[in-house]
Design an enzyme around this catalytic site. Structure first.
Site, PDB file in Angstrom:
ATOM      1  N   TYR A 157       2.247  11.815   7.023  1.00  0.00           N
ATOM      2  CA  TYR A 157       2.427  11.283   8.378  1.00  0.00           C
ATOM      3  C   TYR A 157       2.783  12.372   9.367  1.00  0.00           C
ATOM      4  O   TYR A 157       2.510  12.236  10.567  1.00  0.00           O
ATOM      5  CB  TYR A 157       3.403  10.114   8.367  1.00  0.00           C
TER       6      TYR A 157
ATOM      7  N   SER B 140      -6.187  12.943   1.908  1.00  0.00           N
ATOM      8  CA  SER B 140      -5.037  12.215   2.444  1.00  0.00           C
ATOM      9  C   SER B 140      -4.150  13.202   3.189  1.00  0.00           C
ATOM     10  O   SER B 140      -3.969  14.336   2.745  1.00  0.00           O
ATOM     11  CB  SER B 140      -4.259  11.559   1.298  1.00  0.00           C
TER      12      SER B 140
ATOM     13  N   CYS C 167       0.344   7.347   2.401  1.00  0.00           N
ATOM     14  CA  CYS C 167      -0.447   8.580   2.222  1.00  0.00           C
ATOM     15  C   CYS C 167      -0.432   9.005   0.756  1.00  0.00           C
ATOM     16  O   CYS C 167       0.093  10.060   0.400  1.00  0.00           O
ATOM     17  CB  CYS C 167       0.057   9.699   3.122  1.00  0.00           C
TER      18      CYS C 167
ATOM     19  N   ASP D  31       0.853  -1.199   0.000  1.00  0.00           N
ATOM     20  CA  ASP D  31       0.000   0.000   0.000  1.00  0.00           C
ATOM     21  C   ASP D  31       0.882   1.240   0.000  1.00  0.00           C
ATOM     22  O   ASP D  31       1.832   1.344   0.773  1.00  0.00           O
ATOM     23  CB  ASP D  31      -0.897  -0.024   1.255  1.00  0.00           C
TER      24      ASP D  31
ATOM     25  N   ALA E  69       1.342  15.250   9.288  1.00  0.00           N
ATOM     26  CA  ALA E  69       0.035  15.809   9.648  1.00  0.00           C
ATOM     27  C   ALA E  69      -0.759  14.852  10.538  1.00  0.00           C
ATOM     28  O   ALA E  69      -1.576  15.283  11.350  1.00  0.00           O
ATOM     29  CB  ALA E  69      -0.761  16.127   8.383  1.00  0.00           C
ATOM     30  N   ARG E  70      -0.514  13.588  10.392  1.00  0.00           N
ATOM     31  CA  ARG E  70      -1.277  12.625  11.197  1.00  0.00           C
ATOM     32  C   ARG E  70      -0.920  12.711  12.671  1.00  0.00           C
ATOM     33  O   ARG E  70      -1.680  12.266  13.537  1.00  0.00           O
ATOM     34  CB  ARG E  70      -1.049  11.199  10.684  1.00  0.00           C
TER      35      ARG E  70
ATOM     36  N   ASP F 168      -3.953   2.436  -4.882  1.00  0.00           N
ATOM     37  CA  ASP F 168      -2.672   2.480  -4.168  1.00  0.00           C
ATOM     38  C   ASP F 168      -2.391   1.205  -3.388  1.00  0.00           C
ATOM     39  O   ASP F 168      -1.565   1.202  -2.482  1.00  0.00           O
ATOM     40  CB  ASP F 168      -2.606   3.701  -3.245  1.00  0.00           C
ATOM     41  N   GLU F 169      -3.022   0.122  -3.756  1.00  0.00           N
ATOM     42  CA  GLU F 169      -2.998  -1.019  -2.861  1.00  0.00           C
ATOM     43  C   GLU F 169      -3.285  -2.317  -3.589  1.00  0.00           C
ATOM     44  O   GLU F 169      -4.159  -2.378  -4.444  1.00  0.00           O
ATOM     45  CB  GLU F 169      -4.082  -0.773  -1.803  1.00  0.00           C
TER      46      GLU F 169
END
Ligand SMILES: Nc1ccn([C@H]2C[C@H](O)[C@@H](COP(=O)(O)OP(=O)(O)OP(=O)(O)O)O2)c(=O)n1
Ligand SMILES: [Mg+2]
Ligand SMILES: [Mg+2]
Length: 959
Positions: free
Chosen positions: A419, A416, A382, A379, A421-422, A476-477
Site C-alpha cells: 500500500y 503485487s 497485497c 481478501d 507503493a500504491r 488470497d480470497e
DNA sequence: ATCCTCCCCTAC
DNA sequence: TAAGGTAGGGGAGGAT
C-alpha cells in the site's frame, strides 16, 4: 430494433522505438545435445504411452497398480529424467500425488537429480526432514510393482548446521540492522515458538462456539503449521510476531457504512513524499537484492521456445499467472477434505435458503421470510507483497513490489505492490520500468510461490474452522456465508486476527447481505480493516461508485457504458433493465442492473467441478519451422494430459488456441512478449472421451495445420479439453467419429469388393495429399468406418500425424440428444457411472455390436486401443491407389465441412459464403499491452504474408 | 428454437 | 532482460 453488444474499434498500436529494429539480425545456434534430447524423448514417450494406456483403462482396471503410490506425494526440483511432467502423470496414474509447489506439510518426497538443484532450495529442517530422492526411485518402484525403500535413492540427507541455510540470504538478520529488536538476535529458530499465547487466546475466544469440535485440536495444529514452518527454517527467519498495535489497529480499522465515511482510511489523503535514499532505504534495497540473487541461482539467460529445451517447464515454474491460474485446482482437494470436518451451520447451507433457494418465498414480497444473509468477503492485503515482507522488518513503511525484474528499463510485470507503493500509483500488471519511474525507491522482491501456497493453505484452514460454507475465489480470497454464526463483524474480526497470528499477513474483509455488497465493502476496508454495509445502506452506498467498481465490469464494458453516458452506478439505475439488456446483451444487462440495485442472489457455494482443463503459453514463443511448433504442441499435450490425469478426468472436445503475429505488427513491447496478435482457435469434438497425450497432440497438430498459420508467425499456443466426463452435459453433445451402431450405410459407401476395403485419394491440398480407407465389415449389418490420413508432407511418409477416424455408418452428424443413452454405451457408460456415482447400471452393450466390434478389431488392430486411434494408422491403409471422386462427392456435406474446418483438407466442397460477422462491429482494444483490434471478420482465414524467417532473437519480429 | 463453434471479456 | 495463465460467462451467427 434490437441490437447486440457493440464493440467500438480503436487502433492502438503501441509505438515502437525504431532503433530497436536494428537488433534484428541474430545468429541461429541450432544444434544442441541432440543425442540426449532424443534419448530423453524416447524415454518420455515410453512413459507417456504407459500413462495413456493406464488412463485408457478407466476406473475398472486401475486396481492395485493405481494404488502403488498411495500416500506418496512428490515435489520435483530441477531437471529430471523422466521429466517432471512425466513424473506428474505417473503419480496421478498410480495413486500418488504431485505438488507443483513445495509444501512441507503435503510433500513426502522431493525428487531431484543433482546436488546443485537440491541445494538451491533448502528443505532441511531440524527434525523430520523431507527426504530428497533421485527420480529412479519412482521408476524402479514402478518396475518392481512396489514402493522401494528410499535408502538407495537418497540424494542428499540435507543435514546442515543450523543457521547455514543458503536460502536465507535475503532474510538473514543483518549485523548492522537498524531495528535489532525484532530479528537481529533471533537464532535460526529450531523449535516451534510458543505460538503466541495471547493470540491463541484471542483466537479461541472469538471463535464461534460451534467451531469447537473434536477436530478442533487438529485444526489448530494445522493452522499453526504456518507458524511452525517459518520458525522451523523452511520459510526462514520469520520471527515476526503481530504486535499489540496490530491488534489495536484491527479494532480501529473496523468501520461501518453507518458511520461517517470521512473517518475512513483514505490513501490519497497523505501527501507523497519523495524519498531521499536513507540508510534504511539502502539496507532494504540490499536485502531485496540479495533475495533476488538467491533465487536466480538456477537460471541462465532467458531463452525462447526456439532454443531452450526446458522452456515450458521453466516458464510454468516462474509464471505468476500460472500459479494463480492453477491454484483452484490445487485447493480443491484440501477444501474437499477439510470442509467435511468443518462446522456445518444448522440450516445446511445457509446461503441457499435465503434469496435464491426458493423463488416462491422471495418473489413479489419485500417481507421475505428468509432471514437476511450475512456474507463475508475476505481478501489478503497485497498478498504477494505481504508475503515478501514477512520477516523483513527493514521493509516496513517502504514501497515494495513483487516482480521478476527490477530493472528501470524492464518490461517485467508487477504482481503485487504494497500500500505504500500504491500511493505512487503502482498497480498489478504494470511494467516494472513504469513502476520504478513512478517510485524510484521501490523495493523489488522476487516471487516465492511456495510461501504463497503455504499461507493460502493456512488461511483456508482458518476459514474452514468457522464454517464449511466457504467459496474459494483465489489463493488470497474467499466468500463465506456466516448467517447464524453470530455478529458477522466479530466473526470477520476474529478470522482476520487468526490469519494474522498464524501467517503474519493481514487480511481485510467486507460484510454484507450478499456477495456483491460484501465484495464492494472489502474495498473500503482495505488495507488491514473491515467494513460492513447493511442491506438498508447498500443502495446509497453503491450510487457513488464507478461502474467499473462492480464485479464483471472491466475495461471494455466500462467504455461501452461510458459511450452511452453511464459512468456511475447511479447512472445505471436511471436506465431500465430492458435498455441495458439491449445495449449489453441479455445476461450482462440483467446482471448489471441487478448489481447496480444491490441485488445478488448467488449463493455462497463450494467449488464446482471444472468444465475444462487447459494449458497455454503466450510468452517466449518463437518457432523456426512446423517441426518446432509440432514439438511444442507435443509437450503441451503432455502437460494437459498430466493435468487431466491429476484431476482424474477425460474429455471429448479439444481446442487449439493460437496467437498469430498481426500483419504489420511492430516488435513486441514486452521482452519475449507476443506483441500485437490475432487470436485464433479451432476445436474438434470426438466421439469418445480421452486424456491421452497422443490424442491431444494428434488433434492439436491437425488443427494447427487447418489454421494454416506459418510457424514463424506463431506467438502463443494453447490446448484445452472440454466436454469432460465429469459433466453430464458432455453426453448430449453431438457425437462424431467412431460410434459403433448397426444401420445400413449410405449406398455410396458400400464396400466395392470382398475385402470390404477401398482406398482412395482426395484432391490435393496444400497440406499434401489425403488418403482414405473406407472400412466395411462383411456381416449382415454393415458399418462404415473411414480412416483418413492427412499427410503434412507431400512425400507421404508414414508419420503418425493427421489421422482421423470416423464412423459413417449412421451418417456423420446426428441430432443431439436423440438416443445418446444407448448409442454411446462404452464411453457414455463411463460418464454416466461417474456422474451418478455407480448407478448400478452396467454399460448397455449390444452383443451384436460387440461381435461386430470384435470383427473389426480383427481386421484393424488400430481399433484395439480405442483410446488412441489418432496415433496409430490402420495397417491396411495402402499407398493410394486411385482417386474416386464419386466417393468423395458422396461424403456427407457436414463431414466435408468438418474435414476442412478441423483438419484443413481443402477442395472437398465449395465453402459457404463467407461469414460476415457483425458488420461494423469491432473489438475494443485496450490501450495497454493489448492484442486485438480486429473487426470480427474471418480472423481465422489464412493470412497471406511473405514467409517469415525463424526468429532467433526473442524480442524481434522478423521481417 | 436450439446447438455449436469461435470468438471476447473478466477476475485472480 | 523475464516467465502475457486459467477458467468461466456470454454473445454473434451459421447449421440444423
Ligand atoms: N494482475 C494480477 C493480479 C493478481 N496477482 C496476484 C498477486 C496478488 O498479490 C494476488 C492476489 O490478487 P489481489 O487482486 O487480491 O491483489 P493483492 O492481494 O495484491 O492486493 P489487494 O490488497 O488489493 O487485495 O494475485 C497477479 O499476479 N497479477
Ligand atoms: Mg488481495
Ligand atoms: Mg484477491
Amino acid at each position: 430494433m434490437s441490437r447486440g453488444p457493440v464493440y467500438l474499434s480503436r487502433h492502438e498500436y503501441k509505438k515502437v522505438q525504431p532503433e530497436d529494429k536494428a537488433k534484428e539480425s541474430m545468429h541461429h545456434d541450432g544444434s544442441m545435445a541432440k543425442y540426449m534430447e532424443h534419448k530423453n524423448r524416447k524415454l518420455g514417450e515410453q512413459f507417456a504411452q504407459q500413462a495413456a494406456d493406464a488412463a485408457a483403462l478407466g476406473p475398472s482396471l486401475q486396481g492395485q497398480e493405481a494404488k502403488l503410490f498411495a500416500g506418496i506425494s512428490i515435489h520435483v526440483n530441477g531437471f529430471t529424467t523422466p521429466s517432471h511432467q512425466e513424473l506428474k502423470q505417473l503419480m496421478a496414474i498410480h495413486g500418488g500425488n504431485f505438488e507443483n509447489y513445495y509444501s512441507r506439510s503435503r510433500v513426502t518426497h522431493i525428487v531431484c537429480s543433482n546436488l546443485p538443484d537440491a541445494k538451491v532450495k533448502q528443505y532441511d529442517r531440524e527434525r523430520n526432514p523431507t527426504p530428497v530422492v533421485r527420480p529412479e526411485w519412482v521408476v524402479d518402484s514402478l518396475k518392481a510393482g512396489a514402493v522401494l525403500p528410499i535408502h538407495d535413492y537418497v540424494l542428499w540427507q540435507l543435514r546442515e548446521a543450523p543457521g547455514q541455510r543458503s536460502i536465507k540470504a535475503f532474510a538473514e538478520p543483518s549485523p548492522h540492522k537498524s531495528a535489532p529488536s525484532l530479528t537481529a538476535s533471533a537464532p535460526a529458530p529450531l523449535e516451534p515458538p510458543p505460538s503466541g499465547p495471547q493470540l491463541q487466546a484471542l483466537s479461541r475466544e472469538s471463535t464461534p462456539s460451534n467451531a469447537l469440535s473434536d477436530s478442533d485440536a487438529d485444526e489448530l495444529q494445522a493452522a499453526d503449521e504456518a507458524r511452525v514452518w517459518d520458525a522451523d527454517g523452511e520459510w526462514e527467519a520469520s520471527d515476526y510476531r503481530p504486535r499489540a498495535s496490530d491488534q489495536l489497529n484491527l479494532a480501529k480499522a473496523t468501520g461501518s457504512a453507518a458511520e461517517p465515511i470521512a473517518a475512513r482510511h483514505d490513501p490519497d489523503a497523505r501527501p507523497l513524499t519523495s524519498h531521499a535514499a536513507s540508510a534504511s532505504d539502502r539496507e532494504a534495497q540490499r536485502i531485496a537484492a540479495a533475495a533476488r540473487a538467491a533465487c536466480d541461482v538456477l537460471k541462465g539467460a532467458p531463452r525462447s521456445s526456439a532454443d531452450d529445451p526446458n522452456f515450458m517447464e521453466t516458464f510454468f515454474k516462474s509464471s505468476r499467472l500460472h500459479f494463480i491460474g492453477t491454484w483452484k485446482a490445487r485447493i480443491e482437494a484440501l477444501h474437499a477434505t477439510m470442509a467435511v470436518s468443518a462446522p456445518v451451520p444448522q440450516q445446511a447451507m445457509p446461503s441457499v435458503h435465503a434469496e435464491s433457494g426458493q423463488r416462491s418465498l422471495f418473489m413479489g414480497s419485500t417481507a421475505s421470510r428468509a432471514a437476511e444473509r450475512s456474507i463475508i468477503h475476505l481478501d489478503m492485503d497485497c498478498f504477494f507483497a505481504s508475503v515478501a515482507a514477512l520477516g523483513n522488518p527493514a521493509f516496513e513503511g517502504k514501497p515494495l513490489a513483487v516482480c521478476h525484474s527490477s530493472s528501470a528499463q524492464g518490461t517485467g510485470e508487477v504482481s503485487s505492490a504494497n500500500y505504500e507503493a500504491r500511493k505512487y500509483g503502482l498497480k498489478a500488471g504494470m511494467f516494472i520500468a513504469e513502476a520504478k519511474r513512478r517510485c524510484p525507491a521501490l523495493i523489488v522482491m522476487p516471487y516465492e510461490f511456495d510461501k504463497y501456497e503455504a499461507v493460502s493453505e493456512a488461511v483456508y484452514k482458518i476459514l474452514l474452522k468457522y464454517t464449511a460454507c466457504v467459496q474459494p475465489i483465489s489463493c488470497d480470497e474467499a466468500f463465506l456465508d456466516v448467517t447464524g454464526l453470530g455478529d458477522p463483524e466479530q466473526v470477520a474480526a476474529s478470522m482476520r486476527a487468526d490469519i494474522q497470528a498464524s501467517t503474519g499477513c493481514t487480511a481485510s474483509a467486507g460484510i454484507g447481505p450478499n456477495m456483491l455488497v460484501a465484495r464492494m465493502a472489502t474495498k473500503r476496508g482495505k488495507p488491514n480493516g473491515q467494513f460492513r454495509i447493511p442491506s438498508s445502506a447498500a443502495g446509497d452506498y453503491l450510487n457513488d461508485m464507478e461502474v467499473s467498481d462492480l464485479p464483471g465490469v472491466g475495461w471494455s464494458m466500462a467504455r461501452k457504458l461510458e459511450s452511452i453516458g453511464i459512468a456511475h452506478v447511479r447512472d445505471v439505475k436511471q436506465r431500465s433493465k430492458a435498455v441495458l439488456q439491449r445495449e449489453l446483451g441479455t445476461k450482462s444487462g440483467s446482471m448489471l442492473w441487478n448489481f447496480a440495485h444491490g441485488r445478488d442472489d448467488r449463493p455462497v457455494d463450494p467449488p464446482k467441478a471444472r468444465k475444462s482443463v487447459g494449458a497455454e503459453v503466450n510468452w517466449g514463443i518463437r518457432f523456426g519451422s512446423d517441426a518446432d511448433s509440432d514439438k511444442f504442441l507435443d509437450e503441451l499435450a503432455g502437460e494437459v494430459a498430466a493435468r487431466m490425469a491429476a484431476a482424474g478426468v477425460r474429455g471429448r472436445s479439444i481446442t487449439l488456441k493460437l496467437k498469430r503475429r498481426k500483419a504489420g505488427a511492430p516488435e513486441p513491447i514486452k521482452f519475449m512478449g507476443h506483441g500485437v496478435c490475432d487470436n485464433l482457435s479451432r476445436s474438434v469434438t470426438l466421439s469418445r472421451f480421452t486424456s491421452a497425450a497422443a490424442d491431444l497432440a494428434a488433434e492439436g497438430k491437425a488443427m494447427l495445420r487447418a489454421l494454416r498459420v506459418p510457424a514463424q508467425q506463431i506467438r502463443g499456443v494453447g490446448l484445452a479439453v472440454t466436454k469432460l466426463d465429469t459433466d453430464a452435459a458432455s453426453l448430449s453433445a453431438k457425437p462424431a467419429g467412431p460410434v459403433p451402431k448397426a444401420a445400413p450405410p449410405p449406398s455410396a459407401y458400400t464396400p466395392a469388393d470382398d475385402r470390404g476395403w477401398q482406398e482412395f485419394v482426395t484432391a490435393a491440398s496444400p497440406l499434401g495429399k489425403t488418403t482414405g480407407s473406407p472400412v466395411g465389415s462383411d456381416d449382415e449389418a454393415p458399418s462404415l468406418h473411414l480412416d483418413l490420413r492427412i499427410d503434412s508432407d507431400a512425400a507421404g511418409e508414414d508419420d503418425d500425424d493427421g489421422w482421423m477416424h470416423a464412423d459413417l455408418t449412421d451418417g456423420w452428424h446426428r441430432q443431439a440428444g436423440d438416443d445418446l443413452g444407448d448409442q454411446d454405451s462404452d464411453q457414455a457408460g463411463d460418464a454416466v457411472d461417474k456422474a451418478s456415482e455407480e448407478s448400478s447400471q452396467p454399460p448397455v452393450l449390444d452383443p451384436e455390436e460387440q461381435a461386430r466390434l470384435a470383427a473389426l478389431k480383427g481386421k484393424q488392430p488400430m481399433l484395439e486401443d480405442a483410446s488412441d486411434p489418432a496415433a496409430q494408422p490402420p495397417p491396411q491403409a495402402q499407398p493410394l491407389t486411385s482417386v474416386d471422386a464419386s466417393v468423395l462427392d458422396a461424403l456427407p456435406l457436414a463431414m466435408k465441412r468438418e474435414l476442412e474446418r478441423a483438419y484443413g483438407v481443402q477442395d472437398l466442397h465449395s465453402p459457404p459464403a463467407k461469414r460476415k460477422r457483425g458488420g461494423g462491429r469491432g473489438t475494443l482494444s485496450r490501450p495497454h499491452k493489448q492484442t486485438t483490434l480486429s473487426s470480427r471478420t474471418t480472423s481465422a482465414a489464412p493470412q497471406q504474408l511473405p514467409a517469415v524467417p525463424a526468429l532467433q532473437q526473442p524480442r524481434m519480429h522478423a521481417r
